[in-house]
Design a protein around this motif. Sequence first.
Motif: not given
Length: 184
Positions: A111, A114, A122, A141
């Motif tokens: 995670k 990314y 995602y 994120y």
Amino acid sequence: MALASDGHWRDEKINGVIYDMSPSPSFQHGIINNNINTVIKAGLKDSLCLVFMENLDFKYHPDVNDDYLCPDIMIVCDRKHLKGGAYSGVPKFIAETLSHSTAKRDRTEKKNIYEQAGVEEYWIVSPQGSVEIYYLQDGKYVLEQIYMLQDDKEDEDYNADTEISLKVFPNIKMTLGEIFEGLD
């Protein structure tokens, strides 16, 4: 190491450490990935973008090292970064379906990779019926939504018909029921 269906060993290399992708994930893992891949592939029909399922390495620091991940589902649009069995650009979308051997890495290291690579969307999908959707905002994120499948039509929280669309490709839509179809 796990031998993939194409005859190659399946592994990932993070910070110079090779992680064996065995044991192979459950058949439910494959069903979910195929369900998501099928919907995305149909939605990208007239696009220059491509969807890959478990068969393309993502080289996330190609100018720094030779580390790579093997996402379950990945949409790539910049074809000039495709070479051999790898992609070295920035994917538009990645989904990882959790398995016992990779769940911790999917939720943490992968995670973070990314996120740092700039992947806009995602998904973390659990064979137990959940989907976590993260969107990249200001380089980090943000958990946008968590869905927990309730497919009993008699239950007041029934949500199998809930439709999810990809942020970058809003025309690509799937229901929770479609994602988890065939797991019975």
